[in-house]
Design an enzyme around this catalytic site. Structure first.
Site, PDB file in Angstrom:
ATOM      1  CG  HIS A 189       2.572   8.188  -0.169  1.00 19.46           C
ATOM      2  ND1 HIS A 189       2.465   9.555  -0.356  1.00 19.46           N
ATOM      3  CD2 HIS A 189       1.558   7.630  -0.894  1.00 19.46           C
ATOM      4  CE1 HIS A 189       1.427   9.808  -1.133  1.00 19.46           C
ATOM      5  NE2 HIS A 189       0.851   8.655  -1.476  1.00 19.46           N
ATOM      6  CD  GLU A 199      -1.981   2.367  -3.871  1.00 19.48           C
ATOM      7  OE1 GLU A 199      -3.051   2.895  -4.157  1.00 19.48           O
ATOM      8  OE2 GLU A 199      -1.356   2.633  -2.831  1.00 19.48           O
ATOM      9  CG  ASP A 223      -1.766   1.188   1.397  1.00 16.15           C
ATOM     10  OD1 ASP A 223      -2.711   1.299   0.594  1.00 16.15           O
ATOM     11  OD2 ASP A 223      -1.527   2.028   2.303  1.00 16.15           O
TER      12      ASP A 223
HETATM   13  C1  LAG Z   1      -3.789   3.773  -0.291  1.00 20.92           C
HETATM   14  N1  LAG Z   1      -3.008   3.743  -1.263  1.00 20.92           N
HETATM   15  O1  LAG Z   1      -1.915   4.493  -1.357  1.00 20.92           O
HETATM   16  C2  LAG Z   1      -5.046   2.996  -0.192  1.00 20.92           C
HETATM   17  O2  LAG Z   1      -5.260   2.223  -1.316  1.00 20.92           O
HETATM   18  C3  LAG Z   1      -6.129   3.969   0.158  1.00 20.92           C
HETATM   19  O3  LAG Z   1      -7.377   3.341   0.169  1.00 20.92           O
HETATM   20  C4  LAG Z   1      -5.755   4.560   1.513  1.00 20.92           C
HETATM   21  O4  LAG Z   1      -6.604   5.650   1.859  1.00 20.92           O
HETATM   22  C5  LAG Z   1      -4.384   5.186   1.513  1.00 20.92           C
HETATM   23  N2  LAG Z   1      -3.456   4.568   0.675  1.00 20.92           N
HETATM   24  C6  LAG Z   1      -3.812   5.135   2.918  1.00 20.92           C
HETATM   25  O5  LAG Z   1      -3.528   3.807   3.267  1.00 20.92           O
HETATM   26  C7  LAG Z   1      -7.808   5.292   2.514  1.00 20.92           C
HETATM   27  C8  LAG Z   1      -8.884   6.300   2.147  1.00 20.92           C
HETATM   28  C9  LAG Z   1      -8.697   7.614   2.887  1.00 20.92           C
HETATM   29  C10 LAG Z   1      -8.588   7.365   4.366  1.00 20.92           C
HETATM   30  C11 LAG Z   1      -7.370   6.455   4.573  1.00 20.92           C
HETATM   31  C12 LAG Z   1      -7.123   6.136   6.036  1.00 20.92           C
HETATM   32  O6  LAG Z   1      -8.828   6.521   0.728  1.00 20.92           O
HETATM   33  O7  LAG Z   1      -9.873   8.426   2.645  1.00 20.92           O
HETATM   34  O8  LAG Z   1      -8.403   8.588   5.044  1.00 20.92           O
HETATM   35  O9  LAG Z   1      -7.601   5.202   3.912  1.00 20.92           O
HETATM   36  O10 LAG Z   1      -8.257   5.517   6.610  1.00 20.92           O
HETATM   37  C13 LAG Z   1      -9.313   8.867   6.109  1.00 20.92           C
HETATM   38  C14 LAG Z   1     -10.125  10.104   5.868  1.00 20.92           C
HETATM   39  C15 LAG Z   1      -9.203  11.324   5.843  1.00 20.92           C
HETATM   40  C16 LAG Z   1      -8.409  11.408   7.131  1.00 20.92           C
HETATM   41  C17 LAG Z   1      -7.637  10.101   7.302  1.00 20.92           C
HETATM   42  C18 LAG Z   1      -6.845  10.091   8.618  1.00 20.92           C
HETATM   43  O11 LAG Z   1     -10.808   9.980   4.619  1.00 20.92           O
HETATM   44  O12 LAG Z   1     -10.002  12.485   5.697  1.00 20.92           O
HETATM   45  O13 LAG Z   1      -7.499  12.484   7.081  1.00 20.92           O
HETATM   46  O14 LAG Z   1      -8.554   9.005   7.324  1.00 20.92           O
HETATM   47  O15 LAG Z   1      -7.708  10.159   9.719  1.00 20.92           O
HETATM   48 CA    CA Z   2       6.093   8.013   3.991  1.00 22.14          CA
END
Ligand code: LAG
Ligand code: CA
Length: 486
Positions: free
Chosen positions: A200, A232, A196
């Protein structure tokens, strides 16, 4: 790390997004094994933050709390049982490894395994990680510590991705903990990892961590087998970081692939141009690439999302998937989704009243219900997984197109596919490259023991055959191969 560790003759994985381990074990035995799938990409198995606002989103699993194997998908005992049972039927398990970060900021709490954590003080006692294990002001110079500028490689790798606490992977102790987690999974018998958020992390840090990994478990793999690793890296061009920085380490996820095919099958770019599909479209080498039509992020507008085809547009989705599985380029992955309300792209998997994940129920006709979409069980898709296994190793030949949206090609002398994406009728005689005989069209039906439930195609002594495909068909494709001869 680029070799997919599949059992012989298997070449496609499916992502059983948010499935429980007990259901995956059964799916390996009753379906994936018999149908020739190589493996399953599973959701992250390590303990994650319990997010209650919104209520149990799918993305909580991308917020690690510890490396204990307890999540809504199951516990360690169930995980071990799944890995063993799937391997026994020649289906591999590939783990989604979330190693760039831990949870986001905010309040302290407990994870899915009951372990405490405190983001404010950077304390994750379940590992343990503490304040000196994370990147901070010394490494990341943005005001709020998060990533904003994708033009800066340093910022993308040393700052926080959407606020998620960023691990200091240059540090020996952190590398050791991450490799320890991955080696625990290897000892249980997994075949490899989807890494994942690889973009980054610094390529040198990943190289170091992967170098610490054990060979795969010899109960299931030949001795000396390295894990399969696909990273990824969302690279659609125009950013500081590209796939090529990672393709030398393991494979990379090719996000351009699904976007470009969506354009073709939405009739925005003529299918005739697929004649030189692959590297010549500016994509990485076939042996570095993992390809897919959509994934769990971009099907719902996350992670470089938008523009891809999904199960919601089933006719076009099947056509794009059929093309992908017929074409030699890349290592193929099939998304297997749960349905969700498009207005709530955070929505988690089908669940019971206590928020536990629902069992996957399979009906008599082989389809899933209760919100599980099971694209991997759609006949046209499953049968093309079989097609790919039969034709593997042959090259693309006998290309034909009508100068527009009707195309056909063979895979050596083993398989032939005709796709009518034009919306008007196709009726023509084509050279298939196949030996003469009667073949089962594995799109319109199933083949078993010499019998075909779909239409059949006769290939003459001259290797030519007549194909007719209505422009208004819901499945305007015909696919035949030497493993399905009547
Ligand atoms: C990935 N690839 O680089 C994953 O495939 C993707 O699904 C992951 O984001 C991301 N990296 C981090 O592992 C997902 C959601 C985000 C979510 C994050 C953490 O797409 O929306 O962020 O997982 O749960 C969420 C909130 C954000 C907030 C964050 C931290 O949407 O607004 O800032 O949590 O609290
Ligand atoms: Ca990093």
């Amino acid at each position: 790390y680029s070799n997919p560790t599949c059992a012989a003759g298997r070449h496609t994985i499916t992502h059983l997004f948010e499935w429980k381990w007990t259901d995956i074990a059964q799916e390996c035995e009753r379906f994936l094994g018999p149908k020739g799938f190589c493996g399953v990409q599973i959701s992250p198995p390590n303990e994650n933050r319990v997010v209650t606002s919104p209520n149990r989103p799918w993305w909580e699993r991308y917020q690690p709390v510890s490396y204990h194997l307890t999540t809504r998908s199951g516990n360690e005992e169930q995980f071990r049982d799944m890995v063993n049972r799937c391997n026994r039927v020649n289906v591999r398990i590939y783990v989604d490894a979330v190693i760039n970060h831990m949870t986001g900021g905010g309040e302290s709490g407990r994870g899915t395994g009951g372990t405490s954590f405190n983001p404010g003080s950077l304390q994750f006692p379940g590992v343990p990680f503490g304040p000196t294990d994370f990147n901070g002001g010394g490494q990341c110079q943005t005001g709020d510590g998060s990533i904003h500028n994708y033009g800066s490689a340093n910022e993308v790798r040393n700052c926080r991705l959407v606020g998620l606490l960023d691990l200091m992977l240059g540090k020996d102790y952190v590398r050791q903990k991450v490799a320890g987690y991955m080696n625990h999974l290897i000892s249980i018998g997994v075949g490899g990892f989807r890494v994942d958020a690889a973009k980054h992390m610094w390529p040198a840090d990943l190289t170091n961590i992967f170098g610490r990994l054990s060979n795969l478990n010899t109960a299931y793999f030949p001795s000396g087998t390295r894990p399969f690793i696909f990273q990824e890296v969302i690279d659609m061009g125009g950013e500081a970081i590209g796939m090529s920085e990672y393709s030398g380490i393991g494979r990379v996820t090719n996000f351009i692939y699904g976007i470009k095919l969506a354009q073709v099958f939405r009739n925005q770019n003529q299918a005739k141009y697929l004649r030189n599909w692959g590297e010549q479209w500016g994509m990485p080498s076939t042996s570095d690439s993992v390809v897919f039509i959509d994934n769990h992020d971009n099907q719902r507008g996350h992670g470089g999302g938008g523009g891809v085809l999904t199960y919601r547009d089933s006719k076009r989705y099947k056509m794009a998937t059929e093309f992908m599985l017929a074409h030699p380029y890349g290592f193929t992955r099939i998304m297997s989704s749960f349905s969700w309300n498009e207005a709530n792209n955070w929505e988690g998997p089908p669940h019971n009243g206590d928020m536990s994940i629902k069992n996957v129920h399979v009906s008599g006709d082989g389809s899933c219900g209760d919100g599980w979409v099971c694209e991997h069980r759609w006949r046209q898709i499953t049968n093309m997984v079989g097609f790919r296994n039969v034709v593997m190793g042959t090259s693309l030949a006998h290309w034909w197109d009508n100068g527009n949206y009707q195309i056909a090609f063979s895979r050596g002398n083993k398989g032939f596919i005709v796709i009518n994406a034009q919306g008007s009728d196709l009726s023509t005689t084509l050279t298939t490259g196949l030996p003469s005989g009667t073949y089962c069209d594995v799109i319109s039906g199933d083949y078993s023991n010499g019998r075909c439930t779909g239409s059949s195609i006769s290939v003459g002594n001259d290797s030519r055959a007549r194909f007719t495909i209505s422009g208004s068909s819901q499945d305007p494709v015909i696919a035949i191969h030497i493993g399905a001869k009547i």
